[in-house]
Design a protein around this motif. Structure first.
Motif, PDB file in Angstrom:
ATOM      1  N   MET A 118      19.365  55.170 -13.256  1.00  0.00           N
ATOM      2  CA  MET A 118      20.255  54.183 -13.894  1.00  0.00           C
ATOM      3  C   MET A 118      19.499  52.871 -14.081  1.00  0.00           C
ATOM      4  SD  MET A 118      23.502  53.519 -14.915  1.00  0.00           S
ATOM      5  CE  MET A 118      24.629  54.627 -14.056  1.00  0.00           C
ATOM      6  N   ALA A 119      19.363  52.430 -15.330  1.00  0.00           N
ATOM      7  CA  ALA A 119      18.730  51.138 -15.607  1.00  0.00           C
ATOM      8  C   ALA A 119      19.757  50.026 -15.421  1.00  0.00           C
ATOM      9  CB  ALA A 119      18.179  51.123 -17.022  1.00  0.00           C
ATOM     10  N   GLU A 120      19.293  48.900 -14.898  1.00  0.00           N
ATOM     11  CA  GLU A 120      20.181  47.746 -14.714  1.00  0.00           C
ATOM     12  C   GLU A 120      19.565  46.517 -15.358  1.00  0.00           C
ATOM     13  OE1 GLU A 120      22.717  47.288 -11.161  1.00  0.00           O
ATOM     14  OE2 GLU A 120      21.283  48.639 -10.206  1.00  0.00           O
ATOM     15  N   PHE A 121      20.442  45.704 -15.937  1.00  0.00           N
ATOM     16  CA  PHE A 121      20.014  44.510 -16.645  1.00  0.00           C
ATOM     17  C   PHE A 121      20.985  43.367 -16.358  1.00  0.00           C
ATOM     18  CE2 PHE A 121      19.287  48.330 -19.119  1.00  0.00           C
ATOM     19  CZ  PHE A 121      17.967  48.232 -19.549  1.00  0.00           C
ATOM     20  N   VAL A 122      20.461  42.149 -16.457  1.00  0.00           N
ATOM     21  CA  VAL A 122      21.308  40.964 -16.555  1.00  0.00           C
ATOM     22  C   VAL A 122      21.111  40.415 -17.962  1.00  0.00           C
ATOM     23  CG1 VAL A 122      21.645  38.584 -15.792  1.00  0.00           C
ATOM     24  CG2 VAL A 122      21.293  40.398 -14.112  1.00  0.00           C
ATOM     25  N   ALA A 123      22.201  40.207 -18.695  1.00  0.00           N
ATOM     26  CA  ALA A 123      22.132  39.739 -20.078  1.00  0.00           C
ATOM     27  C   ALA A 123      22.645  38.306 -20.174  1.00  0.00           C
ATOM     28  CB  ALA A 123      22.942  40.644 -20.992  1.00  0.00           C
ATOM     29  N   VAL A 124      21.860  37.460 -20.866  1.00  0.00           N
ATOM     30  CA  VAL A 124      22.157  36.032 -20.975  1.00  0.00           C
ATOM     31  C   VAL A 124      22.337  35.665 -22.447  1.00  0.00           C
ATOM     32  CG1 VAL A 124      21.388  33.702 -20.394  1.00  0.00           C
ATOM     33  CG2 VAL A 124      20.717  35.648 -18.953  1.00  0.00           C
ATOM     34  N   GLY A 125      23.485  35.098 -22.783  1.00  0.00           N
ATOM     35  CA  GLY A 125      23.754  34.682 -24.155  1.00  0.00           C
ATOM     36  C   GLY A 125      23.072  33.377 -24.510  1.00  0.00           C
ATOM     37  N   ASP A 126      23.246  32.989 -25.725  1.00  0.00           N
ATOM     38  CA  ASP A 126      22.603  31.868 -26.400  1.00  0.00           C
ATOM     39  C   ASP A 126      22.345  30.652 -25.504  1.00  0.00           C
ATOM     40  OD1 ASP A 126      24.060  33.700 -27.955  1.00  0.00           O
ATOM     41  OD2 ASP A 126      24.044  32.356 -29.666  1.00  0.00           O
ATOM     42  N   ALA A 127      21.082  30.433 -25.140  1.00  0.00           N
ATOM     43  CA  ALA A 127      20.729  29.321 -24.252  1.00  0.00           C
ATOM     44  C   ALA A 127      20.688  27.994 -24.988  1.00  0.00           C
ATOM     45  CB  ALA A 127      19.372  29.589 -23.592  1.00  0.00           C
ATOM     46  N   HIS A 128      20.270  28.010 -26.249  1.00  0.00           N
ATOM     47  CA  HIS A 128      20.183  26.807 -27.075  1.00  0.00           C
ATOM     48  C   HIS A 128      19.357  25.692 -26.425  1.00  0.00           C
ATOM     49  CE1 HIS A 128      22.572  27.862 -30.583  1.00  0.00           C
ATOM     50  NE2 HIS A 128      23.387  28.528 -29.769  1.00  0.00           N
ATOM     51  N   PHE A 129      18.141  26.033 -25.992  1.00  0.00           N
ATOM     52  CA  PHE A 129      17.179  24.979 -25.684  1.00  0.00           C
ATOM     53  C   PHE A 129      16.954  24.166 -26.961  1.00  0.00           C
ATOM     54  CE2 PHE A 129      16.075  28.079 -22.362  1.00  0.00           C
ATOM     55  CZ  PHE A 129      15.842  27.266 -21.264  1.00  0.00           C
ATOM     56  N   THR A 130      16.448  22.944 -26.826  1.00  0.00           N
ATOM     57  CA  THR A 130      16.335  22.070 -27.983  1.00  0.00           C
ATOM     58  C   THR A 130      15.252  22.527 -28.953  1.00  0.00           C
ATOM     59  OG1 THR A 130      14.816  20.571 -26.822  1.00  0.00           O
ATOM     60  CG2 THR A 130      17.164  20.041 -26.737  1.00  0.00           C
ATOM     61  N   ASP A 131      15.465  22.159 -30.219  1.00  0.00           N
ATOM     62  CA  ASP A 131      14.449  22.412 -31.230  1.00  0.00           C
ATOM     63  C   ASP A 131      13.599  21.161 -31.420  1.00  0.00           C
ATOM     64  OD1 ASP A 131      15.903  20.616 -32.804  1.00  0.00           O
ATOM     65  OD2 ASP A 131      16.805  22.183 -34.046  1.00  0.00           O
ATOM     66  N   SER A 132      12.712  21.181 -32.412  1.00  0.00           N
ATOM     67  CA  SER A 132      11.759  20.089 -32.584  1.00  0.00           C
ATOM     68  C   SER A 132      12.420  18.773 -32.983  1.00  0.00           C
ATOM     69  CB  SER A 132      10.710  20.464 -33.641  1.00  0.00           C
ATOM     70  OG  SER A 132      11.337  20.799 -34.873  1.00  0.00           O
ATOM     71  N   SER A 133      13.678  18.826 -33.444  1.00  0.00           N
ATOM     72  CA  SER A 133      14.396  17.595 -33.775  1.00  0.00           C
ATOM     73  C   SER A 133      15.113  17.004 -32.562  1.00  0.00           C
ATOM     74  CB  SER A 133      15.427  17.876 -34.875  1.00  0.00           C
ATOM     75  OG  SER A 133      16.530  18.616 -34.367  1.00  0.00           O
ATOM     76  N   GLY A 134      15.104  17.747 -31.449  1.00  0.00           N
ATOM     77  CA  GLY A 134      15.821  17.297 -30.252  1.00  0.00           C
ATOM     78  C   GLY A 134      17.234  17.814 -30.173  1.00  0.00           C
ATOM     79  N   SER A 135      17.672  18.568 -31.185  1.00  0.00           N
ATOM     80  CA  SER A 135      19.015  19.117 -31.196  1.00  0.00           C
ATOM     81  C   SER A 135      19.082  20.382 -30.355  1.00  0.00           C
ATOM     82  CB  SER A 135      19.434  19.436 -32.638  1.00  0.00           C
ATOM     83  OG  SER A 135      20.653  20.145 -32.672  1.00  0.00           O
ATOM     84  N   GLY A 136      20.215  20.547 -29.660  1.00  0.00           N
ATOM     85  CA  GLY A 136      20.400  21.765 -28.888  1.00  0.00           C
ATOM     86  C   GLY A 136      21.211  21.528 -27.642  1.00  0.00           C
ATOM     87  N   GLY A 137      22.013  22.520 -27.273  1.00  0.00           N
ATOM     88  CA  GLY A 137      22.772  22.430 -26.033  1.00  0.00           C
ATOM     89  C   GLY A 137      23.582  21.155 -25.933  1.00  0.00           C
ATOM     90  N   LEU A 138      23.435  20.471 -24.825  1.00  0.00           N
ATOM     91  CA  LEU A 138      24.162  19.220 -24.586  1.00  0.00           C
ATOM     92  C   LEU A 138      23.254  18.014 -24.775  1.00  0.00           C
ATOM     93  CD1 LEU A 138      26.279  20.260 -21.456  1.00  0.00           C
ATOM     94  CD2 LEU A 138      26.915  20.308 -23.885  1.00  0.00           C
ATOM     95  N   SER A 139      22.286  18.122 -25.692  1.00  0.00           N
ATOM     96  CA  SER A 139      21.304  17.053 -25.868  1.00  0.00           C
ATOM     97  C   SER A 139      21.927  15.730 -26.294  1.00  0.00           C
ATOM     98  CB  SER A 139      20.246  17.472 -26.899  1.00  0.00           C
ATOM     99  OG  SER A 139      20.839  17.752 -28.155  1.00  0.00           O
ATOM    100  N   LYS A 140      23.109  15.776 -26.901  1.00  0.00           N
ATOM    101  CA  LYS A 140      23.770  14.539 -27.320  1.00  0.00           C
ATOM    102  C   LYS A 140      24.374  13.778 -26.147  1.00  0.00           C
ATOM    103  CE  LYS A 140      25.059  16.319 -31.875  1.00  0.00           C
ATOM    104  NZ  LYS A 140      26.178  16.658 -32.777  1.00  0.00           N
ATOM    105  N   TYR A 141      24.535  14.467 -25.021  1.00  0.00           N
ATOM    106  CA  TYR A 141      25.319  13.890 -23.942  1.00  0.00           C
ATOM    107  C   TYR A 141      24.591  13.754 -22.612  1.00  0.00           C
ATOM    108  CZ  TYR A 141      28.599  15.897 -27.307  1.00  0.00           C
ATOM    109  OH  TYR A 141      29.227  16.261 -28.463  1.00  0.00           O
ATOM    110  N   VAL A 142      23.538  14.529 -22.380  1.00  0.00           N
ATOM    111  CA  VAL A 142      22.906  14.513 -21.062  1.00  0.00           C
ATOM    112  C   VAL A 142      21.414  14.272 -21.190  1.00  0.00           C
ATOM    113  CG1 VAL A 142      24.613  16.170 -20.205  1.00  0.00           C
ATOM    114  CG2 VAL A 142      22.382  16.993 -20.957  1.00  0.00           C
TER     115      VAL A 142
END
Length: 340
Positions: A1-25
């Motif tokens: 039996m194979a086991e995995f942990v799956a993680v959805g969209d992390a949204h690290f920032t892109d080259s413009s600085g946009s991403g995740g909670l970048s506007k707030y933290v």
């Protein structure tokens, strides 16, 4: 039996600085990396799981920021005994053709032997279990494998709660785990674990990642694991002064304030709440409905900056205009001294 942990969209920032909670933290990429460490990575270690799946949109745009690359690479490098598998999401690509450029291109240069990036549909066996990796936009599910994808399917739900029902959409009953949608839910045999944290106001708690056990289509189990993010987004509607009690305190409780026109409140009533990061107004129930879901529909918010907040507060003061001008002048002179 194979086991995995799956993680959805992390949204690290892109080259413009946009991403995740970048506007707030501050240090938004470190915040995301720490969520991965204390949630999925810890769970994998506690339960003897060696495979972690990244379900696309690791980055908010097709060119990753330096800090975003560093933080994700650090998490992978810190855990050399874990095998990481990443597919491309729509945010990370310049087009649907990965050769035109994507956010994970430079990872080939990082020497991370425990990270595999899938840019095209790929069938593999992991711990003897068949897995099909389907980066965006691919939806050619296999009815004999665990399908890992980044897209929508017929009947899936958007983050605003709308059920997606477009002609020609994938209606497969194959076993699949997908990214792209931020709210955890299941439709048929397709599982969307959602994100580890609220990316936009209006996204609901709780948040999840997924624990997958897969041997075959007839022998598998997929479970959503509750994850408690450090930062939480709260939308508070003010229709009267009594509603001020609903504003949570604490710098990690970020607040979007939605104020009804004519409500007996003014800016001075809530100016002490430094965790208010957005302010919007509404007149009717239709306006309110639109304001409550606009961040989910547009994936962008009206940021209330300190200057804007100060202007609103000054205009609300019950004083002569000359006094307002003096207050503005004092603030300007104080800030000039601080800058010097």
């Amino acid at each position: 039996m194979a086991e995995f942990v799956a993680v959805g969209d992390a949204h690290f920032t892109d080259s413009s600085g946009s991403g995740g909670l970048s506007k707030y933290v501050q240090n938004p990429d470190k915040m995301v990396a720490d969520e991965i460490r204390r949630g999925p990575v810890k769970y994998a270690r506690d339960n003897g799981i060696s495979n972690i799946l990244l379900l696309g949109d690791q980055y908010d745009g097709p060119r990753a920021s330096y800090s975003g690359q560093r933080e994700l690479a650090d998490v992978v490098r810190e855990n050399p005994d874990l095998r990481w598998h990443a597919i491309l999401g729509n945010h990370e690509m310049y087009s649907e053709v990965p050769e035109n450029g994507h956010a994970l291109e430079l990872f080939d240069q990082f020497g991370l032997q425990n990270l595999t990036i899938y840019t095209h549909p790929t069938d593999v066996k992991i711990d003897r279990a068949p897995v099909r990796f389907l980066p965006y936009p691919h939806l050619d599910f296999s009815d004999r494998a665990l399908n890992i994808f980044h897209n929508e399917v017929y009947g899936s739900k958007s983050d605003s709660g709308r059920t997606v029902k477009k002609e020609g959409m994938n209606r497969s009953k194959a076993v699949a785990v997908g990214g792209h949608l931020h709210t955890g839910h299941k439709v048929r045999n397709t599982y969307f674990p959602g994100t580890l944290y609220q990316n936009n106001f209006g996204e609901q708690l709780p948040k999840y990642f997924a624990h997958i056990q897969f041997n075959s289509v007839a022998d598998h189990e997929i479970e959503f694991i509750n994850h408690d993010p450090v930062y939480k987004l709260h939308t508070v509607v003010l229709s009267s002064r009594a509603d001020l009690e609903n504003i949570p305190r604490g710098k990690k409780n970020l607040v979007k304030l939605v104020i009804q026109d004519g409500a007996d409140v003014n800016a001075s009533d809530y100016s002490a709440f430094s965790n208010i990061v957005l302010i919007k107004n509404f007149r009717s129930k239709e306006d309110l409905r639109a304001v409550l879901t606009e961040d989910l529909s547009n994936a962008e918010e009206l940021v209330v900056r300190v200057d804007d907040f100060f202007d609103v507060w000054v205009e609300s003061l019950d004083v002569e205009q000359s006094m307002r001008e003096k207050i503005v002048d004092v603030r300007r002179r104080v800030l000039n001294k601080i800058v010097k």
